[in-house]
Design a protein around this motif. Structure first.
Motif, PDB file in Angstrom:
ATOM      1  N   SER A 158       8.611  42.918 -47.980  1.00 17.54           N
ATOM      2  CA  SER A 158       7.360  43.644 -48.218  1.00 17.54           C
ATOM      3  C   SER A 158       6.757  43.256 -49.561  1.00 17.54           C
ATOM      4  CB  SER A 158       7.606  45.148 -48.177  1.00 17.54           C
ATOM      5  OG  SER A 158       8.328  45.557 -49.327  1.00 17.54           O
ATOM      6  N   VAL A 159       5.508  43.630 -49.762  1.00 12.98           N
ATOM      7  CA  VAL A 159       4.896  43.457 -51.082  1.00 12.98           C
ATOM      8  C   VAL A 159       5.458  44.522 -52.007  1.00 12.98           C
ATOM      9  CG1 VAL A 159       2.806  42.412 -50.151  1.00 12.98           C
ATOM     10  CG2 VAL A 159       2.907  44.893 -50.465  1.00 12.98           C
ATOM     11  N   ILE A 160       5.430  44.251 -53.298  1.00 14.34           N
ATOM     12  CA  ILE A 160       6.062  45.158 -54.258  1.00 14.34           C
ATOM     13  C   ILE A 160       5.404  46.535 -54.275  1.00 14.34           C
ATOM     14  CG2 ILE A 160       4.677  44.275 -56.176  1.00 14.34           C
ATOM     15  CD1 ILE A 160       8.345  45.597 -56.266  1.00 14.34           C
ATOM     16  N   LYS A 161       4.099  46.616 -54.021  1.00 14.54           N
ATOM     17  CA  LYS A 161       3.432  47.928 -53.987  1.00 14.54           C
ATOM     18  C   LYS A 161       4.045  48.803 -52.904  1.00 14.54           C
ATOM     19  CE  LYS A 161       0.180  51.120 -54.596  1.00 14.54           C
ATOM     20  NZ  LYS A 161      -1.256  50.943 -54.467  1.00 14.54           N
ATOM     21  N   ALA A 162       4.226  48.249 -51.697  1.00 10.26           N
ATOM     22  CA  ALA A 162       4.828  49.023 -50.610  1.00 10.26           C
ATOM     23  C   ALA A 162       6.274  49.365 -50.934  1.00 10.26           C
ATOM     24  CB  ALA A 162       4.746  48.240 -49.305  1.00 10.26           C
ATOM     25  N   PHE A 163       6.983  48.454 -51.574  1.00 15.30           N
ATOM     26  CA  PHE A 163       8.403  48.623 -51.898  1.00 15.30           C
ATOM     27  C   PHE A 163       8.629  49.823 -52.804  1.00 15.30           C
ATOM     28  CE2 PHE A 163      12.091  47.419 -54.607  1.00 15.30           C
ATOM     29  CZ  PHE A 163      13.063  47.275 -53.626  1.00 15.30           C
ATOM     30  N   ILE A 164       7.827  49.940 -53.879  1.00 12.91           N
ATOM     31  CA  ILE A 164       8.071  51.059 -54.800  1.00 12.91           C
ATOM     32  C   ILE A 164       7.486  52.370 -54.299  1.00 12.91           C
ATOM     33  CG2 ILE A 164       8.301  49.525 -56.772  1.00 12.91           C
ATOM     34  CD1 ILE A 164       5.575  50.436 -57.728  1.00 12.91           C
ATOM     35  N   LEU A 165       6.651  52.293 -53.246  1.00 17.36           N
ATOM     36  CA  LEU A 165       6.176  53.524 -52.600  1.00 17.36           C
ATOM     37  C   LEU A 165       7.153  54.042 -51.560  1.00 17.36           C
ATOM     38  CD1 LEU A 165       2.362  52.795 -52.002  1.00 17.36           C
ATOM     39  CD2 LEU A 165       3.334  54.498 -53.557  1.00 17.36           C
ATOM     40  N   ASP A 166       8.102  53.209 -51.166  1.00 21.27           N
ATOM     41  CA  ASP A 166       9.088  53.580 -50.152  1.00 21.27           C
ATOM     42  C   ASP A 166      10.047  54.605 -50.750  1.00 21.27           C
ATOM     43  OD1 ASP A 166      11.185  53.773 -48.328  1.00 21.27           O
ATOM     44  OD2 ASP A 166      11.254  51.620 -47.926  1.00 21.27           O
ATOM     45  N   GLN A 167      10.015  55.835 -50.230  1.00 23.01           N
ATOM     46  CA  GLN A 167      10.822  56.919 -50.795  1.00 23.01           C
ATOM     47  C   GLN A 167      12.322  56.720 -50.598  1.00 23.01           C
ATOM     48  OE1 GLN A 167       9.118  59.562 -52.692  1.00 23.01           O
ATOM     49  NE2 GLN A 167       7.790  57.781 -52.492  1.00 23.01           N
ATOM     50  N   SER A 168      12.701  55.846 -49.685  1.00 24.08           N
ATOM     51  CA  SER A 168      14.124  55.538 -49.511  1.00 24.08           C
ATOM     52  C   SER A 168      14.599  54.533 -50.561  1.00 24.08           C
ATOM     53  CB  SER A 168      14.398  54.989 -48.105  1.00 24.08           C
ATOM     54  OG  SER A 168      13.835  53.705 -47.931  1.00 24.08           O
ATOM     55  N   VAL A 169      13.671  53.934 -51.277  1.00 27.54           N
ATOM     56  CA  VAL A 169      14.004  52.996 -52.357  1.00 27.54           C
ATOM     57  C   VAL A 169      13.938  53.700 -53.703  1.00 27.54           C
ATOM     58  CG1 VAL A 169      13.342  50.874 -53.552  1.00 27.54           C
ATOM     59  CG2 VAL A 169      13.206  50.992 -51.056  1.00 27.54           C
ATOM     60  N   LEU A 170      12.790  54.263 -54.017  1.00 26.83           N
ATOM     61  CA  LEU A 170      12.587  55.039 -55.240  1.00 26.83           C
ATOM     62  C   LEU A 170      11.892  56.342 -54.853  1.00 26.83           C
ATOM     63  CD1 LEU A 170      11.301  52.247 -57.652  1.00 26.83           C
ATOM     64  CD2 LEU A 170      13.575  53.286 -57.643  1.00 26.83           C
ATOM     65  N   CYS A 171      12.462  57.449 -55.229  1.00 25.52           N
ATOM     66  CA  CYS A 171      11.950  58.743 -54.784  1.00 25.52           C
ATOM     67  C   CYS A 171      11.019  59.351 -55.822  1.00 25.52           C
ATOM     68  CB  CYS A 171      13.121  59.692 -54.525  1.00 25.52           C
ATOM     69  SG  CYS A 171      12.611  61.285 -53.868  1.00 25.52           S
ATOM     70  N   GLY A 172       9.809  59.684 -55.378  1.00 25.43           N
ATOM     71  CA  GLY A 172       8.891  60.419 -56.241  1.00 25.43           C
ATOM     72  C   GLY A 172       7.659  59.663 -56.656  1.00 25.43           C
TER      73      GLY A 172
END
Length: 275
Positions: A158-172
């Motif tokens: 995925s693109v990094i924007k989607a990655f850090i929005l993924d709550q299973s990766v980073l929460c909040g």
């Protein structure tokens, strides 16, 4: 939508007001917001229970009771407040739930859009049954470790924007803070995640911690309608470097901030500073 700093601010305010207070009676005025329980079951379970504490994990607000946990997801417009029964800090027509408390006050939940959800679980089962065990770590207190984020990134296309929005990766992290974090880290929001170096991933961790901690200190970002439990607006909107600044000068290089849809979200960034 309230993100980690906003929900943390609400949790801290409510905890000061209701920790140690008991719920005498509960009334629900919008049944569809009660998840995974019948409304009557929910009302029965919360009545006559003491509120031990109010906290949050990521975007989730949690009320620890004597026997259960209430999980509140504010979604777009959910708001909690403390007031006398006859006083409404927010629009009374948006009142969806209220708890009569043993200290004579009322804990009230308002939601103009009706997207928020509330559920109740036994303490020994709420993590797995609510799905909160699937959430990633909060990017605070020097978390997560670089190895954790690198292991996740290597497997991601995925693109990094989607990655850090993924709550299973980073929460909040939500859209506002994702835009600000990537700008601070100097990373283009459309970079493929697995292409990032260890240094770039570590910079995301550092910038996430720094930005979220400052936002918490300033009680969050009030752009549309967010307010803390006492109706107070946050102040981090005055610290935004790119979000909502389309065509304005970049604070670093002076070129224009651009806006583009990335991962389905309005994304603000600098073409010069973010590579």
């Amino acid at each position: 939508m309230p993100e980690l700093p906003e929900v943390r601010s609400v949790a801290r305010f409510l905890n000061k007001k209701v920790a140690g207070v008991s719920i005498l009676k509960a009334e629900c005025f919008f049944e569809k917001m009660i998840w995974r329980n019948s409304v009557q079951d929910f009302l029965n379970k919360v009545s006559n229970q003491k509120i031990i504490s109010v906290s949050n994990y990521g975007k989730y607000l949690m009320f620890e009771l004597s026997e259960q946990i209430i999980i509140s997801h504010l979604r777009m417009e959910g708001k909690w407040s403390i007031s006398k029964k006859e006083i409404d800090i927010y629009n009374k027509s948006h009142l969806r739930l209220q708890f009569e408390l043993s200290n004579g006050e009322f804990l009230k939940y308002y939601d103009s859009r009706k997207f928020g959800t509330i559920e109740i679980w036994n303490k020994n089962e709420y993590l797995d049954k609510s799905g909160m065990d699937k959430l990633g770590p909060e990017p605070l207190n020097n978390e997560p470790p670089l190895k954790y984020l690198k292991d996740k990134a290597i497997k991601s296309n995925s693109v990094i924007k989607a990655f850090i929005l993924d709550q299973s990766v980073l929460c909040g992290i939500g859209n506002i803070y994702a835009n600000e974090i990537l700008f601070a880290a100097g990373i283009h929001p459309e970079r493929i995640t697995k292409s990032l170096s260890d240094k770039e991933l570590n910079n995301i961790i550092i910038c996430s911690n720094k930005i979220l901690e400052k936002a918490i200190a300033l009680k969050g970002t009030s752009i549309h309608s967010y307010k803390s439990g006492d109706g107070e607006t946050g102040q981090f909107q005055h610290e935004l470097k790119v979000h909502l600044r389309k065509d304005e000068e970049c604070y670093k290089c002076g070129s224009k901030v651009v806006k583009k849809q990335v991962a389905g979200r309005g994304t603000y960034f600098c073409l010069v500073c973010q590579q």
